[in-house]
Design a protein around this motif. Structure first.
Motif, PDB file in Angstrom:
ATOM      1  N   GLY A   1       1.586  10.753  24.068  1.00  0.00           N
ATOM      2  CA  GLY A   1       0.491  11.894  23.417  1.00  0.00           C
ATOM      3  C   GLY A   1      -0.757  11.583  24.218  1.00  0.00           C
ATOM      4  O   GLY A   1      -0.784  10.628  25.213  1.00  0.00           O
ATOM      5  N   HIS A   2      -1.982  12.031  23.573  1.00  0.00           N
ATOM      6  CA  HIS A   2      -3.229  11.800  23.917  1.00  0.00           C
ATOM      7  C   HIS A   2      -3.647  10.410  23.879  1.00  0.00           C
ATOM      8  O   HIS A   2      -4.311   9.960  24.599  1.00  0.00           O
ATOM      9  N   GLY A   3      -3.274   9.747  22.840  1.00  0.00           N
ATOM     10  CA  GLY A   3      -3.444   8.451  22.487  1.00  0.00           C
ATOM     11  C   GLY A   3      -3.448   7.376  23.591  1.00  0.00           C
ATOM     12  O   GLY A   3      -4.038   6.733  24.041  1.00  0.00           O
ATOM     13  N   LEU A   4      -1.904   7.527  24.293  1.00  0.00           N
ATOM     14  CA  LEU A   4      -1.415   6.739  25.294  1.00  0.00           C
ATOM     15  C   LEU A   4      -2.433   6.988  26.713  1.00  0.00           C
ATOM     16  O   LEU A   4      -2.948   6.134  27.289  1.00  0.00           O
ATOM     17  N   LEU A   5      -2.797   8.201  26.819  1.00  0.00           N
ATOM     18  CA  LEU A   5      -3.541   8.502  28.021  1.00  0.00           C
ATOM     19  C   LEU A   5      -4.940   8.030  27.930  1.00  0.00           C
ATOM     20  O   LEU A   5      -5.436   7.492  28.768  1.00  0.00           O
ATOM     21  N   VAL A   6      -5.608   8.173  26.783  1.00  0.00           N
ATOM     22  CA  VAL A   6      -6.870   7.668  26.565  1.00  0.00           C
ATOM     23  C   VAL A   6      -6.546   6.272  26.576  1.00  0.00           C
ATOM     24  O   VAL A   6      -7.747   5.761  27.315  1.00  0.00           O
ATOM     25  N   LEU A   7      -5.789   5.585  26.295  1.00  0.00           N
ATOM     26  CA  LEU A   7      -5.863   4.200  26.387  1.00  0.00           C
ATOM     27  C   LEU A   7      -5.805   3.814  27.761  1.00  0.00           C
ATOM     28  O   LEU A   7      -6.510   2.765  28.178  1.00  0.00           O
ATOM     29  N   ARG A   8      -5.236   4.225  28.475  1.00  0.00           N
ATOM     30  CA  ARG A   8      -4.990   4.019  29.928  1.00  0.00           C
ATOM     31  C   ARG A   8      -6.248   4.279  30.778  1.00  0.00           C
ATOM     32  O   ARG A   8      -6.678   3.608  31.337  1.00  0.00           O
ATOM     33  N   LEU A   9      -6.816   5.239  30.465  1.00  0.00           N
ATOM     34  CA  LEU A   9      -8.133   5.665  30.855  1.00  0.00           C
ATOM     35  C   LEU A   9      -9.304   4.649  30.652  1.00  0.00           C
ATOM     36  O   LEU A   9     -10.161   4.040  31.265  1.00  0.00           O
ATOM     37  N   VAL A  10      -9.222   4.275  29.263  1.00  0.00           N
ATOM     38  CA  VAL A  10     -10.056   3.146  28.630  1.00  0.00           C
ATOM     39  C   VAL A  10      -9.996   1.959  29.527  1.00  0.00           C
ATOM     40  O   VAL A  10     -10.954   1.351  30.025  1.00  0.00           O
ATOM     41  N   GLY A  11      -8.596   1.688  29.657  1.00  0.00           N
ATOM     42  CA  GLY A  11      -8.075   0.443  30.581  1.00  0.00           C
ATOM     43  C   GLY A  11      -8.699   0.426  32.133  1.00  0.00           C
ATOM     44  O   GLY A  11      -8.835  -0.579  32.461  1.00  0.00           O
ATOM     45  N   GLU A  12      -8.859   1.550  32.486  1.00  0.00           N
ATOM     46  CA  GLU A  12      -9.331   1.818  34.013  1.00  0.00           C
ATOM     47  C   GLU A  12     -10.928   1.939  33.982  1.00  0.00           C
ATOM     48  O   GLU A  12     -11.356   1.886  35.207  1.00  0.00           O
ATOM     49  N   GLY A  13     -11.589   1.545  32.867  1.00  0.00           N
ATOM     50  CA  GLY A  13     -12.956   1.544  32.556  1.00  0.00           C
ATOM     51  C   GLY A  13     -13.762   2.936  32.672  1.00  0.00           C
ATOM     52  O   GLY A  13     -15.042   2.790  32.946  1.00  0.00           O
ATOM     53  N   MET A  14     -12.932   3.958  32.374  1.00  0.00           N
ATOM     54  CA  MET A  14     -13.851   5.033  32.223  1.00  0.00           C
ATOM     55  C   MET A  14     -14.831   5.272  31.108  1.00  0.00           C
ATOM     56  O   MET A  14     -14.154   4.797  30.055  1.00  0.00           O
ATOM     57  N   SER A  15     -15.787   5.993  31.051  1.00  0.00           N
ATOM     58  CA  SER A  15     -16.513   6.486  30.217  1.00  0.00           C
ATOM     59  C   SER A  15     -15.972   7.485  29.330  1.00  0.00           C
ATOM     60  O   SER A  15     -14.929   8.130  29.788  1.00  0.00           O
TER      61      SER A  15
ATOM     62  N   LEU B   1      -4.977  -0.363  16.767  1.00  0.00           N
ATOM     63  CA  LEU B   1      -5.061  -1.815  17.790  1.00  0.00           C
ATOM     64  C   LEU B   1      -5.711  -2.810  17.121  1.00  0.00           C
ATOM     65  O   LEU B   1      -5.579  -3.968  17.661  1.00  0.00           O
ATOM     66  N   HIS B   2      -6.470  -2.693  16.048  1.00  0.00           N
ATOM     67  CA  HIS B   2      -7.272  -3.760  15.295  1.00  0.00           C
ATOM     68  C   HIS B   2      -8.182  -4.449  16.448  1.00  0.00           C
ATOM     69  O   HIS B   2      -8.242  -5.453  16.372  1.00  0.00           O
ATOM     70  N   CYS B   3      -8.731  -3.520  17.450  1.00  0.00           N
ATOM     71  CA  CYS B   3      -9.605  -3.829  18.473  1.00  0.00           C
ATOM     72  C   CYS B   3     -11.027  -3.601  18.116  1.00  0.00           C
ATOM     73  O   CYS B   3     -11.236  -2.545  17.217  1.00  0.00           O
ATOM     74  N   THR B   4     -11.700  -4.628  17.983  1.00  0.00           N
ATOM     75  CA  THR B   4     -13.522  -4.365  17.612  1.00  0.00           C
ATOM     76  C   THR B   4     -14.244  -3.408  18.764  1.00  0.00           C
ATOM     77  O   THR B   4     -15.101  -2.987  18.613  1.00  0.00           O
ATOM     78  N   ASN B   5     -13.630  -3.339  20.154  1.00  0.00           N
ATOM     79  CA  ASN B   5     -14.504  -2.898  21.311  1.00  0.00           C
ATOM     80  C   ASN B   5     -13.453  -2.265  22.387  1.00  0.00           C
ATOM     81  O   ASN B   5     -12.314  -2.622  22.311  1.00  0.00           O
ATOM     82  N   ARG B   6     -13.842  -1.669  23.171  1.00  0.00           N
ATOM     83  CA  ARG B   6     -13.051  -0.850  24.169  1.00  0.00           C
ATOM     84  C   ARG B   6     -12.640  -2.140  25.174  1.00  0.00           C
ATOM     85  O   ARG B   6     -11.229  -1.895  25.869  1.00  0.00           O
ATOM     86  N   VAL B   7     -13.309  -3.299  25.483  1.00  0.00           N
ATOM     87  CA  VAL B   7     -12.670  -4.105  26.283  1.00  0.00           C
ATOM     88  C   VAL B   7     -11.569  -4.557  25.970  1.00  0.00           C
ATOM     89  O   VAL B   7     -10.563  -5.127  26.460  1.00  0.00           O
ATOM     90  N   GLN B   8     -11.440  -5.063  24.570  1.00  0.00           N
ATOM     91  CA  GLN B   8     -10.105  -5.543  23.828  1.00  0.00           C
ATOM     92  C   GLN B   8      -9.107  -4.547  24.058  1.00  0.00           C
ATOM     93  O   GLN B   8      -7.782  -5.143  24.299  1.00  0.00           O
ATOM     94  N   ALA B   9      -9.440  -3.492  23.677  1.00  0.00           N
ATOM     95  CA  ALA B   9      -8.370  -2.565  24.057  1.00  0.00           C
ATOM     96  C   ALA B   9      -7.791  -2.293  25.415  1.00  0.00           C
ATOM     97  O   ALA B   9      -6.459  -2.091  25.814  1.00  0.00           O
TER      98      ALA B   9
END
Length: 78
Positions: free
Chosen positions: A18-32, A58-66
């Motif tokens: 779903g959207h969660g996985l897509l958003v995580l991938r795009l966060v991982g690519e450094g997108m705003s 994911l118990h992450c405190t920021n986007r970098v950890q995710a």
């Protein structure tokens, strides 16, 4: 005593689809949030909601950890 295992996000908590996985991938690519919204055709506030839920799950405190978790879990080819 090593607390790293209890505080390090687990790949088992990754979204399964779903959207969660897509958003995580795009966060991982450094997108705003704005870039993710444009890519997925959703509002920036909706993206913020997805990102906030991902960080909590994911118990992450920021986007970098995710993003690191996503890379470590193999969501991006080498």
């Amino acid at each position: 005593m090593n607390n790293e295992a209890s505080t390090t996000p687990s790949a088992a908590r990754l979204p399964s689809g779903g959207h969660g996985l897509l958003v995580l991938r795009l966060v991982g690519e450094g997108m705003s949030n704005a870039e993710i919204g444009a890519t997925l055709h959703m509002g920036e506030s909706t993206v913020k909601t997805h990102v906030s839920r991902l960080l909590a799950k994911l118990h992450c405190t920021n986007r970098v950890q995710a993003a690191i978790l996503a890379h470590d879990a193999g969501l991006f080819p080498p």
